[in-house]
Design an enzyme around this catalytic site. Structure first.
Site: not given
Length: 537
Positions: A54, A240, A382, A385, A508, A510
Protein backbone atom coordinates in the site's frame (compact mmCIF):
# COMPACT_ATOMS: atom_id res chain seq x y z
CA UNK A 1 32.15 7.36 -23.94
CA UNK A 2 28.84 6.45 -22.28
CA UNK A 3 26.22 9.20 -22.44
CA UNK A 4 23.82 9.92 -19.56
CA UNK A 5 20.20 11.04 -19.70
CA UNK A 6 18.68 12.16 -16.38
CA UNK A 7 14.88 12.06 -16.06
CA UNK A 8 13.44 14.29 -13.34
CA UNK A 9 9.87 15.12 -12.38
CA UNK A 10 8.14 18.29 -11.26
CA UNK A 11 4.82 19.69 -10.01
CA UNK A 12 3.36 16.33 -8.99
CA UNK A 13 4.31 12.73 -8.36
CA UNK A 14 2.89 9.84 -10.42
CA UNK A 15 3.30 11.65 -13.75
CA UNK A 16 5.00 8.62 -15.27
CA UNK A 17 8.76 9.23 -15.13
CA UNK A 18 9.34 5.47 -15.25
CA UNK A 19 7.22 5.10 -18.40
CA UNK A 20 8.94 8.08 -20.08
CA UNK A 21 12.38 6.69 -19.17
CA UNK A 22 11.42 3.22 -20.45
CA UNK A 23 9.91 4.73 -23.63
CA UNK A 24 13.02 6.81 -24.37
CA UNK A 25 15.13 3.70 -23.74
CA UNK A 26 12.94 1.67 -26.13
CA UNK A 27 13.22 4.25 -28.92
CA UNK A 28 16.99 4.59 -28.58
CA UNK A 29 17.35 0.80 -28.42
CA UNK A 30 15.21 0.53 -31.58
CA UNK A 31 17.67 2.90 -33.29
CA UNK A 32 20.54 0.52 -32.53
CA UNK A 33 21.96 1.92 -29.29
CA UNK A 34 22.83 -0.18 -26.25
CA UNK A 35 20.73 1.20 -23.38
CA UNK A 36 20.02 0.53 -19.70
CA UNK A 37 18.00 2.41 -17.06
CA UNK A 38 18.93 3.21 -13.45
CA UNK A 39 16.36 4.21 -10.81
CA UNK A 40 17.51 6.46 -7.94
CA UNK A 41 15.00 6.22 -5.07
CA UNK A 42 15.09 8.94 -2.39
CA UNK A 43 13.66 6.93 0.52
CA UNK A 44 15.93 5.77 3.36
CA UNK A 45 14.85 2.12 3.26
CA UNK A 46 17.76 0.06 1.91
CA UNK A 47 15.32 -1.56 -0.55
CA UNK A 48 11.52 -1.78 -0.92
CA UNK A 49 11.47 -5.40 0.31
CA UNK A 50 10.08 -4.50 3.73
CA UNK A 51 7.65 -1.84 2.46
CA UNK A 52 3.91 -2.49 2.58
CA UNK A 53 2.50 -2.72 -0.99
CA UNK A 54 0.00 0.00 0.00
CA UNK A 55 3.00 2.28 0.62
CA UNK A 56 5.01 1.65 -2.51
CA UNK A 57 3.18 -0.76 -4.78
CA UNK A 58 4.75 -3.99 -5.92
CA UNK A 59 8.28 -5.02 -4.98
CA UNK A 60 9.94 -6.16 -8.21
CA UNK A 61 12.60 -8.90 -8.04
CA UNK A 62 15.49 -9.13 -10.51
CA UNK A 63 17.36 -12.23 -11.73
CA UNK A 64 20.14 -11.66 -9.17
CA UNK A 65 17.67 -11.45 -6.28
CA UNK A 66 17.50 -7.70 -5.77
CA UNK A 67 14.23 -6.38 -4.32
CA UNK A 68 13.66 -3.22 -6.32
CA UNK A 69 11.21 -0.50 -7.32
CA UNK A 70 8.34 -1.49 -9.63
CA UNK A 71 9.73 0.86 -12.31
CA UNK A 72 12.39 -1.78 -13.01
CA UNK A 73 9.53 -3.99 -14.17
CA UNK A 74 8.65 -1.33 -16.75
CA UNK A 75 12.28 -1.13 -17.88
CA UNK A 76 12.50 -4.90 -18.36
CA UNK A 77 9.12 -5.17 -20.10
CA UNK A 78 9.88 -2.31 -22.52
CA UNK A 79 13.55 -3.05 -23.24
CA UNK A 80 13.19 -6.86 -23.14
CA UNK A 81 16.39 -7.20 -21.09
CA UNK A 82 17.23 -8.11 -17.50
CA UNK A 83 18.04 -5.61 -14.77
CA UNK A 84 20.14 -6.21 -11.67
CA UNK A 85 20.94 -4.86 -8.21
CA UNK A 86 22.95 -2.11 -9.93
CA UNK A 87 19.82 -0.73 -11.64
CA UNK A 88 18.17 0.44 -8.41
CA UNK A 89 19.87 2.65 -5.83
CA UNK A 90 18.23 4.01 -2.67
CA UNK A 91 19.26 6.71 -0.23
CA UNK A 92 19.44 3.95 2.39
CA UNK A 93 22.07 2.08 0.37
CA UNK A 94 24.03 5.27 -0.32
CA UNK A 95 24.21 6.31 3.34
CA UNK A 96 24.86 2.75 4.50
CA UNK A 97 27.85 2.52 2.18
CA UNK A 98 29.26 5.90 3.25
CA UNK A 99 28.80 5.15 6.97
CA UNK A 100 30.45 1.73 6.60
CA UNK A 101 33.43 3.36 4.88
CA UNK A 102 33.63 6.04 7.56
CA UNK A 103 33.67 3.37 10.30
CA UNK A 104 36.44 1.58 8.42
CA UNK A 105 38.51 4.76 8.40
CA UNK A 106 38.44 5.21 4.62
CA UNK A 107 38.01 8.98 4.82
CA UNK A 108 41.25 9.53 6.78
CA UNK A 109 39.65 11.50 9.59
CA UNK A 110 37.84 14.01 7.35
CA UNK A 111 34.39 15.35 8.28
CA UNK A 112 31.89 13.29 6.31
CA UNK A 113 29.33 15.51 4.58
CA UNK A 114 26.54 15.37 2.01
CA UNK A 115 28.85 17.20 -0.39
CA UNK A 116 31.21 15.69 -1.42
CA UNK A 117 30.89 12.26 0.25
CA UNK A 118 27.21 11.42 -0.34
CA UNK A 119 27.17 12.98 -3.81
CA UNK A 120 30.41 11.16 -4.71
CA UNK A 121 28.83 7.85 -3.66
CA UNK A 122 25.78 8.59 -5.82
CA UNK A 123 28.04 9.37 -8.80
CA UNK A 124 30.08 6.24 -8.12
CA UNK A 125 26.93 4.09 -8.33
CA UNK A 126 25.86 5.77 -11.58
CA UNK A 127 29.29 5.37 -13.16
CA UNK A 128 29.61 1.76 -11.90
CA UNK A 129 26.67 0.77 -14.09
CA UNK A 130 28.58 2.07 -17.11
CA UNK A 131 31.51 -0.18 -16.20
CA UNK A 132 29.29 -3.30 -15.99
CA UNK A 133 28.37 -3.32 -19.68
CA UNK A 134 29.23 -1.62 -22.92
CA UNK A 135 26.29 0.79 -22.82
CA UNK A 136 26.07 3.68 -25.26
CA UNK A 137 23.47 5.44 -23.11
CA UNK A 138 22.39 5.15 -19.47
CA UNK A 139 19.04 6.66 -18.50
CA UNK A 140 18.89 7.73 -14.85
CA UNK A 141 15.44 8.25 -13.34
CA UNK A 142 15.46 10.34 -10.15
CA UNK A 143 12.50 9.40 -7.95
CA UNK A 144 10.26 11.93 -6.26
CA UNK A 145 9.64 15.51 -7.34
CA UNK A 146 12.15 18.34 -7.83
CA UNK A 147 12.10 20.43 -4.64
CA UNK A 148 11.70 17.46 -2.29
CA UNK A 149 14.25 17.53 0.53
CA UNK A 150 15.00 13.84 -0.04
CA UNK A 151 15.94 14.37 -3.70
CA UNK A 152 18.41 17.22 -3.18
CA UNK A 153 21.60 15.08 -3.00
CA UNK A 154 20.65 13.34 -6.27
CA UNK A 155 19.95 16.64 -8.02
CA UNK A 156 23.31 17.97 -6.79
CA UNK A 157 25.09 14.83 -8.02
CA UNK A 158 23.42 15.34 -11.41
CA UNK A 159 24.60 18.97 -11.50
CA UNK A 160 28.17 17.88 -10.76
CA UNK A 161 28.10 15.20 -13.48
CA UNK A 162 26.84 17.69 -16.06
CA UNK A 163 29.70 20.02 -15.10
CA UNK A 164 32.34 17.28 -15.15
CA UNK A 165 31.23 15.46 -18.32
CA UNK A 166 29.87 18.36 -20.37
CA UNK A 167 26.34 18.94 -21.69
CA UNK A 168 26.97 16.89 -24.83
CA UNK A 169 27.49 13.82 -22.60
CA UNK A 170 24.92 14.51 -19.88
CA UNK A 171 21.37 15.59 -20.68
CA UNK A 172 18.32 16.38 -18.51
CA UNK A 173 14.73 15.53 -19.46
CA UNK A 174 12.27 17.18 -17.08
CA UNK A 175 8.76 15.72 -16.89
CA UNK A 176 6.17 18.17 -15.69
CA UNK A 177 2.42 18.79 -15.59
CA UNK A 178 0.43 21.29 -17.65
CA UNK A 179 -2.97 21.14 -15.91
CA UNK A 180 -6.28 21.97 -17.56
CA UNK A 181 -8.55 24.25 -15.52
CA UNK A 182 -12.08 23.33 -16.50
CA UNK A 183 -13.58 26.52 -15.03
CA UNK A 184 -11.22 28.71 -17.05
CA UNK A 185 -11.31 26.39 -20.06
CA UNK A 186 -7.55 26.55 -20.61
CA UNK A 187 -4.21 24.87 -19.96
CA UNK A 188 -1.99 26.54 -17.37
CA UNK A 189 1.80 26.78 -17.76
CA UNK A 190 2.63 28.43 -14.42
CA UNK A 191 3.20 25.17 -12.46
CA UNK A 192 5.74 24.09 -15.09
CA UNK A 193 7.48 27.47 -14.98
CA UNK A 194 7.83 27.20 -11.19
CA UNK A 195 9.13 23.63 -11.47
CA UNK A 196 11.82 24.68 -13.95
CA UNK A 197 12.75 27.63 -11.69
CA UNK A 198 13.22 25.11 -8.87
CA UNK A 199 15.64 23.17 -11.08
CA UNK A 200 17.43 26.35 -12.11
CA UNK A 201 17.81 27.19 -8.42
CA UNK A 202 19.72 23.91 -8.07
CA UNK A 203 22.03 24.90 -10.93
CA UNK A 204 20.39 22.77 -13.66
CA UNK A 205 18.91 23.98 -16.91
CA UNK A 206 16.68 21.23 -18.35
CA UNK A 207 17.50 20.37 -21.96
CA UNK A 208 14.08 18.92 -22.82
CA UNK A 209 10.70 19.54 -21.23
CA UNK A 210 8.14 16.72 -21.45
CA UNK A 211 4.69 18.07 -20.59
CA UNK A 212 2.08 15.66 -19.29
CA UNK A 213 -1.32 16.97 -20.37
CA UNK A 214 -4.94 15.93 -20.91
CA UNK A 215 -5.32 18.20 -23.95
CA UNK A 216 -3.10 19.05 -26.94
CA UNK A 217 -0.46 21.73 -26.42
CA UNK A 218 -0.85 24.48 -28.98
CA UNK A 219 2.24 25.97 -30.62
CA UNK A 220 1.50 29.16 -28.69
CA UNK A 221 1.76 27.30 -25.35
CA UNK A 222 4.93 25.50 -26.48
CA UNK A 223 6.53 28.83 -27.43
CA UNK A 224 5.48 30.36 -24.11
CA UNK A 225 7.02 27.47 -22.16
CA UNK A 226 10.16 27.63 -24.29
CA UNK A 227 10.51 31.36 -23.65
CA UNK A 228 10.08 31.18 -19.89
CA UNK A 229 12.10 27.98 -19.45
CA UNK A 230 15.12 28.92 -21.66
CA UNK A 231 14.45 26.28 -24.32
CA UNK A 232 13.90 26.11 -28.05
CA UNK A 233 10.29 25.27 -28.99
CA UNK A 234 11.09 21.78 -30.45
CA UNK A 235 12.46 20.82 -27.00
CA UNK A 236 9.00 21.26 -25.45
CA UNK A 237 7.41 17.82 -25.89
CA UNK A 238 3.72 17.03 -25.53
CA UNK A 239 2.93 13.89 -23.51
CA UNK A 240 -0.81 13.39 -23.87
CA UNK A 241 -2.63 10.94 -21.60
CA UNK A 242 -2.62 7.58 -23.39
CA UNK A 243 -5.08 4.68 -23.20
CA UNK A 244 -2.18 2.28 -22.68
CA UNK A 245 1.35 2.75 -21.38
CA UNK A 246 2.49 0.84 -24.47
CA UNK A 247 1.32 3.75 -26.66
CA UNK A 248 3.82 6.11 -25.05
CA UNK A 249 6.93 5.14 -27.11
CA UNK A 250 4.98 5.76 -30.32
CA UNK A 251 3.68 9.11 -29.02
CA UNK A 252 7.23 10.14 -28.08
CA UNK A 253 8.45 9.04 -31.53
CA UNK A 254 5.78 11.25 -33.12
CA UNK A 255 7.00 14.17 -30.96
CA UNK A 256 10.59 13.44 -32.11
CA UNK A 257 11.84 13.13 -28.53
CA UNK A 258 14.43 10.49 -29.46
CA UNK A 259 15.90 12.43 -32.42
CA UNK A 260 16.01 15.58 -30.27
CA UNK A 261 18.02 13.67 -27.65
CA UNK A 262 20.46 12.33 -30.25
CA UNK A 263 21.05 15.83 -31.61
CA UNK A 264 21.73 17.26 -28.16
CA UNK A 265 24.06 14.37 -27.24
CA UNK A 266 25.82 14.70 -30.62
CA UNK A 267 25.19 11.08 -31.49
CA UNK A 268 24.96 9.99 -35.10
CA UNK A 269 21.62 8.36 -35.87
CA UNK A 270 22.31 4.71 -36.79
CA UNK A 271 19.02 3.87 -38.49
CA UNK A 272 15.29 4.50 -38.30
CA UNK A 273 13.74 2.86 -35.21
CA UNK A 274 12.87 -0.80 -35.78
CA UNK A 275 9.53 -1.11 -34.02
CA UNK A 276 7.66 -3.63 -36.19
CA UNK A 277 7.02 -6.08 -33.33
CA UNK A 278 5.96 -3.25 -31.02
CA UNK A 279 3.52 -1.89 -33.61
CA UNK A 280 2.20 -5.41 -34.19
CA UNK A 281 1.62 -5.79 -30.44
CA UNK A 282 -0.28 -2.47 -30.30
CA UNK A 283 -2.40 -3.46 -33.30
CA UNK A 284 -3.48 -6.71 -31.64
CA UNK A 285 -3.94 -4.97 -28.27
CA UNK A 286 -6.45 -2.55 -29.78
CA UNK A 287 -8.27 -5.08 -31.99
CA UNK A 288 -8.95 -8.20 -29.89
CA UNK A 289 -11.10 -11.02 -31.26
CA UNK A 290 -12.17 -12.28 -27.81
CA UNK A 291 -12.92 -10.91 -24.34
CA UNK A 292 -12.86 -12.71 -21.01
CA UNK A 293 -13.12 -11.82 -17.33
CA UNK A 294 -10.57 -13.28 -14.94
CA UNK A 295 -10.69 -12.93 -11.17
CA UNK A 296 -7.69 -11.70 -9.18
CA UNK A 297 -8.06 -12.74 -5.55
CA UNK A 298 -5.71 -10.78 -3.30
CA UNK A 299 -5.56 -8.59 -0.24
CA UNK A 300 -4.03 -5.42 -1.70
CA UNK A 301 -6.60 -4.94 -4.47
CA UNK A 302 -7.33 -1.30 -3.53
CA UNK A 303 -3.98 -0.36 -5.09
CA UNK A 304 -3.50 -1.77 -8.59
CA UNK A 305 0.27 -1.13 -8.44
CA UNK A 306 0.47 -3.84 -5.76
CA UNK A 307 -0.01 -6.43 -8.54
CA UNK A 308 1.49 -4.41 -11.41
CA UNK A 309 3.48 -7.23 -13.04
CA UNK A 310 0.47 -9.59 -12.94
CA UNK A 311 -1.69 -6.97 -14.66
CA UNK A 312 0.93 -6.45 -17.37
CA UNK A 313 1.46 -10.21 -17.82
CA UNK A 314 -2.29 -10.55 -18.50
CA UNK A 315 -2.05 -7.81 -21.15
CA UNK A 316 0.94 -9.48 -22.88
CA UNK A 317 -0.58 -12.97 -22.83
CA UNK A 318 -4.01 -11.60 -23.78
CA UNK A 319 -2.53 -10.07 -26.95
CA UNK A 320 -0.86 -13.42 -27.69
CA UNK A 321 -4.34 -15.00 -27.57
CA UNK A 322 -5.97 -12.09 -29.47
CA UNK A 323 -8.00 -11.53 -26.33
CA UNK A 324 -8.82 -8.57 -24.09
CA UNK A 325 -8.57 -9.63 -20.45
CA UNK A 326 -10.86 -7.87 -18.00
CA UNK A 327 -9.68 -8.30 -14.40
CA UNK A 328 -12.17 -8.46 -11.54
CA UNK A 329 -10.42 -7.58 -8.29
CA UNK A 330 -11.74 -9.61 -5.38
CA UNK A 331 -10.63 -8.95 -1.80
CA UNK A 332 -9.79 -12.27 -0.19
CA UNK A 333 -11.11 -11.03 3.17
CA UNK A 334 -14.59 -10.80 1.61
CA UNK A 335 -14.66 -14.48 0.61
CA UNK A 336 -16.20 -17.12 2.88
CA UNK A 337 -18.38 -20.21 2.45
CA UNK A 338 -21.55 -18.13 2.03
CA UNK A 339 -20.12 -15.53 -0.38
CA UNK A 340 -17.67 -17.49 -2.54
CA UNK A 341 -20.15 -18.52 -5.25
CA UNK A 342 -21.38 -14.95 -5.71
CA UNK A 343 -17.88 -13.42 -5.61
CA UNK A 344 -16.59 -15.79 -8.32
CA UNK A 345 -19.78 -15.87 -10.40
CA UNK A 346 -19.34 -15.42 -14.16
CA UNK A 347 -15.53 -15.66 -14.16
CA UNK A 348 -13.70 -17.69 -16.81
CA UNK A 349 -10.66 -18.29 -14.57
CA UNK A 350 -9.19 -17.09 -11.26
CA UNK A 351 -5.65 -16.19 -10.18
CA UNK A 352 -4.90 -16.28 -6.44
CA UNK A 353 -2.22 -13.69 -5.86
CA UNK A 354 0.99 -13.62 -3.79
CA UNK A 355 1.21 -11.93 -0.40
CA UNK A 356 2.54 -12.14 3.13
CA UNK A 357 0.84 -12.54 6.49
CA UNK A 358 -2.32 -14.16 7.83
CA UNK A 359 -4.94 -11.60 6.73
CA UNK A 360 -7.19 -12.89 3.95
CA UNK A 361 -5.61 -16.35 3.76
CA UNK A 362 -8.77 -18.28 4.71
CA UNK A 363 -10.64 -16.44 1.93
CA UNK A 364 -8.02 -17.57 -0.59
CA UNK A 365 -8.30 -21.18 0.63
CA UNK A 366 -12.11 -21.06 0.33
CA UNK A 367 -11.87 -19.64 -3.21
CA UNK A 368 -9.43 -22.38 -4.26
CA UNK A 369 -11.71 -25.12 -2.96
CA UNK A 370 -14.59 -23.70 -5.01
CA UNK A 371 -12.41 -23.55 -8.15
CA UNK A 372 -11.13 -27.11 -7.64
CA UNK A 373 -14.57 -28.61 -7.05
CA UNK A 374 -16.22 -26.71 -9.93
CA UNK A 375 -13.48 -27.35 -12.52
CA UNK A 376 -12.79 -23.63 -13.08
CA UNK A 377 -9.25 -22.78 -14.34
CA UNK A 378 -7.03 -21.77 -11.42
CA UNK A 379 -3.53 -20.31 -11.19
CA UNK A 380 -1.86 -19.81 -7.82
CA UNK A 381 1.33 -17.77 -7.42
CA UNK A 382 3.62 -18.00 -4.36
CA UNK A 383 1.21 -17.71 -1.38
CA UNK A 384 -1.47 -18.76 -3.87
CA UNK A 385 0.34 -22.09 -4.27
CA UNK A 386 0.75 -22.48 -0.52
CA UNK A 387 -2.99 -21.87 -0.04
CA UNK A 388 -3.74 -24.51 -2.70
CA UNK A 389 -1.58 -27.01 -0.78
CA UNK A 390 -3.31 -26.19 2.53
CA UNK A 391 -6.78 -26.47 0.91
CA UNK A 392 -5.97 -29.87 -0.61
CA UNK A 393 -4.52 -31.14 2.67
CA UNK A 394 -7.62 -30.14 4.62
CA UNK A 395 -10.37 -31.13 2.20
CA UNK A 396 -8.88 -34.09 0.28
CA UNK A 397 -6.27 -35.61 2.61
CA UNK A 398 -8.45 -34.99 5.66
CA UNK A 399 -5.77 -33.09 7.60
CA UNK A 400 -8.24 -30.65 9.17
CA UNK A 401 -5.53 -28.67 11.01
CA UNK A 402 -3.18 -28.35 8.03
CA UNK A 403 -1.62 -24.91 7.79
CA UNK A 404 1.53 -22.93 7.13
CA UNK A 405 3.86 -22.14 10.02
CA UNK A 406 3.69 -18.54 8.78
CA UNK A 407 0.02 -18.41 9.79
CA UNK A 408 0.13 -20.82 12.74
CA UNK A 409 3.60 -21.42 14.18
CA UNK A 410 2.56 -24.49 16.20
CA UNK A 411 0.28 -26.15 13.64
CA UNK A 412 0.25 -29.95 14.08
CA UNK A 413 0.17 -30.40 10.28
CA UNK A 414 2.79 -27.99 8.83
CA UNK A 415 2.29 -28.73 5.13
CA UNK A 416 4.04 -25.39 4.45
CA UNK A 417 7.01 -24.54 6.66
CA UNK A 418 10.33 -22.74 6.82
CA UNK A 419 13.52 -24.64 6.00
CA UNK A 420 15.72 -25.32 9.05
CA UNK A 421 18.67 -23.32 7.69
CA UNK A 422 16.43 -20.24 7.34
CA UNK A 423 15.02 -20.26 10.86
CA UNK A 424 18.19 -18.94 12.53
CA UNK A 425 18.39 -15.85 10.25
CA UNK A 426 17.20 -12.70 12.01
CA UNK A 427 17.03 -10.08 9.24
CA UNK A 428 13.75 -10.40 7.31
CA UNK A 429 15.36 -10.13 3.89
CA UNK A 430 18.06 -12.64 4.80
CA UNK A 431 15.63 -15.54 5.22
CA UNK A 432 13.97 -15.02 1.84
CA UNK A 433 14.59 -17.10 -1.26
CA UNK A 434 15.18 -14.32 -3.79
CA UNK A 435 15.98 -14.20 -7.49
CA UNK A 436 16.34 -16.88 -10.17
CA UNK A 437 16.46 -20.58 -9.25
CA UNK A 438 16.44 -23.62 -11.55
CA UNK A 439 13.42 -25.89 -11.76
CA UNK A 440 13.15 -29.36 -13.26
CA UNK A 441 9.77 -30.24 -14.77
CA UNK A 442 8.17 -33.65 -14.57
CA UNK A 443 7.95 -35.33 -17.95
CA UNK A 444 4.41 -35.44 -19.31
CA UNK A 445 3.13 -32.83 -16.85
CA UNK A 446 1.11 -29.77 -17.84
CA UNK A 447 4.07 -27.61 -16.77
CA UNK A 448 6.36 -29.46 -19.20
CA UNK A 449 3.79 -29.05 -21.99
CA UNK A 450 3.44 -25.32 -21.28
CA UNK A 451 7.18 -24.62 -21.34
CA UNK A 452 8.11 -27.18 -23.98
CA UNK A 453 11.31 -28.03 -22.07
CA UNK A 454 12.48 -29.94 -18.98
CA UNK A 455 14.70 -27.33 -17.29
CA UNK A 456 13.54 -23.78 -16.57
CA UNK A 457 14.62 -20.87 -14.39
CA UNK A 458 12.19 -18.57 -12.57
CA UNK A 459 12.38 -15.78 -9.97
CA UNK A 460 11.40 -16.25 -6.34
CA UNK A 461 10.42 -14.06 -3.40
CA UNK A 462 9.26 -16.07 -0.42
CA UNK A 463 10.26 -17.48 2.94
CA UNK A 464 8.18 -20.65 3.39
CA UNK A 465 8.32 -23.90 1.39
CA UNK A 466 6.27 -27.00 0.66
CA UNK A 467 7.01 -29.59 3.37
CA UNK A 468 8.35 -32.63 1.50
CA UNK A 469 7.39 -34.94 4.39
CA UNK A 470 3.83 -34.78 2.99
CA UNK A 471 4.76 -35.12 -0.70
CA UNK A 472 3.93 -38.81 -1.11
CA UNK A 473 0.45 -38.38 0.40
CA UNK A 474 -0.29 -35.44 -1.90
CA UNK A 475 0.85 -37.23 -5.04
CA UNK A 476 -1.10 -40.41 -4.21
CA UNK A 477 -4.25 -38.26 -3.85
CA UNK A 478 -3.73 -36.54 -7.22
CA UNK A 479 -1.88 -33.28 -6.53
CA UNK A 480 1.52 -33.86 -8.14
CA UNK A 481 4.76 -31.93 -7.80
CA UNK A 482 5.31 -31.11 -11.48
CA UNK A 483 8.28 -28.82 -10.85
CA UNK A 484 11.14 -29.30 -8.36
CA UNK A 485 14.45 -27.63 -7.64
CA UNK A 486 17.10 -30.08 -8.98
CA UNK A 487 19.60 -29.17 -6.21
CA UNK A 488 17.42 -29.08 -3.08
CA UNK A 489 14.37 -31.11 -4.10
CA UNK A 490 12.08 -28.24 -3.04
CA UNK A 491 8.67 -28.26 -4.73
CA UNK A 492 8.33 -25.37 -7.18
CA UNK A 493 5.02 -26.24 -8.87
CA UNK A 494 1.98 -28.41 -8.21
CA UNK A 495 -0.87 -29.40 -10.52
CA UNK A 496 -4.07 -31.40 -10.16
CA UNK A 497 -4.41 -34.47 -12.36
CA UNK A 498 -8.18 -34.66 -12.85
CA UNK A 499 -8.92 -30.99 -13.49
CA UNK A 500 -9.09 -28.99 -16.77
CA UNK A 501 -6.47 -26.44 -15.57
CA UNK A 502 -5.33 -26.34 -11.92
CA UNK A 503 -1.75 -25.13 -11.57
CA UNK A 504 0.11 -23.38 -8.75
CA UNK A 505 3.73 -22.22 -8.65
CA UNK A 506 6.02 -21.15 -5.83
CA UNK A 507 7.89 -18.72 -8.09
CA UNK A 508 6.68 -15.47 -9.74
CA UNK A 509 6.20 -16.00 -13.50
CA UNK A 510 4.84 -12.46 -13.90
CA UNK A 511 8.32 -10.96 -13.35
CA UNK A 512 9.57 -12.47 -16.62
CA UNK A 513 6.64 -11.53 -18.87
CA UNK A 514 7.60 -9.04 -21.58
CA UNK A 515 5.80 -7.21 -24.38
CA UNK A 516 7.81 -9.15 -26.97
CA UNK A 517 7.99 -12.39 -24.90
CA UNK A 518 4.74 -13.08 -23.00
CA UNK A 519 5.08 -15.70 -20.27
CA UNK A 520 4.00 -19.22 -21.35
CA UNK A 521 2.08 -19.90 -18.11
CA UNK A 522 -0.09 -16.80 -18.60
CA UNK A 523 -0.58 -17.61 -22.30
CA UNK A 524 -1.84 -21.12 -21.48
CA UNK A 525 -3.92 -19.87 -18.53
CA UNK A 526 -5.81 -17.44 -20.79
CA UNK A 527 -6.20 -20.18 -23.42
CA UNK A 528 -7.78 -22.38 -20.72
CA UNK A 529 -10.04 -19.49 -19.64
CA UNK A 530 -11.24 -19.04 -23.23
CA UNK A 531 -11.97 -22.77 -23.51
CA UNK A 532 -13.91 -22.69 -20.20
CA UNK A 533 -15.96 -19.68 -21.35
CA UNK A 534 -16.81 -21.44 -24.59
CA UNK A 535 -17.85 -24.62 -22.75
CA UNK A 536 -20.14 -22.62 -20.46
CA UNK A 537 -21.79 -20.69 -23.31
Amino acid sequence: MTKYIFVTGGVSSSLGKGIIAASVGKLLQARGFSVTVLKLDPYINVDPGTLNPYEHGECYVTEDGAETDLDLGHYERFLNQNSSQANNVTTGRIYQSVINRERAGDYLGKTVQVVPHITNEIKRNIMALANQGSYDIILVEIGGTVGDIESLPYVEAMRQMRWELGRENCLTVHLTLVPYLRAAGELKTKPTQHSVKELLGSGIQPDILVCRTEHPLSMEIKRKLALFCNLDAPSVIEARDAKSIYDVPMLMLKEKLDSNILTKLRLLDRHEPKLDRWKGFLGQLKNPMHEIEIGLVGKYIELQDAYKSIHEAFIHAGVSNECKVHIRHIHSAHINESTVAQELKGLSAVLVAPGFGERGVEGKITAIRYLRENNIPFLGICLGMQCAVIEFARNVLGLQQANSTEMQAQTPEPVISMMEEQESIENLGGSMRLGAYPCQLQEGSKMAQIYGQKEISERHRHRYEFNNNYLQAFEEAGLIASGRNPETGLVEAVELKNHPWFLAVQFHPEYKSRVENPHPIFIDFIRAALAYKESEA
